[in-house]
Design a protein around this motif. Structure first.
Motif, PDB file in Angstrom:
ATOM      1  N   CYS A 147     -52.218  92.697  31.779  1.00  0.00           N
ATOM      2  CA  CYS A 147     -52.360  93.181  30.412  1.00  0.00           C
ATOM      3  C   CYS A 147     -53.126  94.505  30.421  1.00  0.00           C
ATOM      4  O   CYS A 147     -54.200  94.610  31.016  1.00  0.00           O
TER       5      CYS A 147
ATOM      6  N   MET B  77     -54.629  95.885  28.053  1.00  0.00           N
ATOM      7  CA  MET B  77     -55.788  95.852  27.169  1.00  0.00           C
ATOM      8  C   MET B  77     -56.971  95.116  27.805  1.00  0.00           C
ATOM      9  O   MET B  77     -58.071  95.629  27.866  1.00  0.00           O
ATOM     10  N   CYS B  78     -56.745  93.892  28.275  1.00  0.00           N
ATOM     11  CA  CYS B  78     -57.863  93.082  28.783  1.00  0.00           C
ATOM     12  C   CYS B  78     -57.844  92.942  30.293  1.00  0.00           C
ATOM     13  O   CYS B  78     -58.826  92.488  30.882  1.00  0.00           O
TER      14      CYS B  78
ATOM     15  N   CYS C 228     -50.833  91.067  26.730  1.00  0.00           N
ATOM     16  CA  CYS C 228     -50.793  89.612  26.586  1.00  0.00           C
ATOM     17  C   CYS C 228     -50.818  89.243  25.098  1.00  0.00           C
ATOM     18  O   CYS C 228     -51.184  90.066  24.261  1.00  0.00           O
TER      19      CYS C 228
ATOM     20  N   CYS D  41     -53.932  89.993  23.016  1.00  0.00           N
ATOM     21  CA  CYS D  41     -54.279  91.386  22.729  1.00  0.00           C
ATOM     22  C   CYS D  41     -53.286  92.090  21.816  1.00  0.00           C
ATOM     23  O   CYS D  41     -53.517  93.223  21.404  1.00  0.00           O
TER      24      CYS D  41
HETATM   25 ZN    ZN Z   1     -54.791  91.020  27.033  1.00  0.00          ZN
END
Ligand code: ZN
Length: 88
Positions: free
Chosen positions: A8, A10-11, A25, A28
């Motif tokens: 992912c 983002m995270c 994911c 996110c």
């Molecule tokens: Zn994520």
């Protein structure tokens, strides 16, 4: 439809997404949309000042990786000198 395992953007956690889809994911997804809107607003407010990924990340107080993710996902373009541009 085929699936692939990605990281992912983002995270950083592993996520299963549709092949060719954005690397984000389910957790996110919402944050990604909100971030996209925030960055777009920022770029509009500072039009022509050539904000870089680093500038935007600092202004929003978030990880540069997340902005890079938005660029890699095709939400924004990088102009000359690394300035961010909205796609529209
Ligand atoms: Zn994520």
């Amino acid at each position: 439809m085929s699936l692939e395992l990605v990281k992912c953007g983002m995270c950083g956690k592993a996520a299963v997404v549709e092949s060719g889809g954005r690397h984000v994911c389910p957790v996110c997804l919402e944050e990604e949309h909100r971030l996209y809107a925030d960055v777009r607003t920022l770029l509009r407010d500072y039009e022509g000042s050539g904000l870089t990924i680093k500038d935007v990340a600092e202004m929003l107080g978030i990880d540069e990786r997340k902005i890079t993710h938005l660029v890699e996902s095709g939400y924004f373009k990088l102009a000359l000198r690394g300035g961010l541009r909205s796609n529209d």
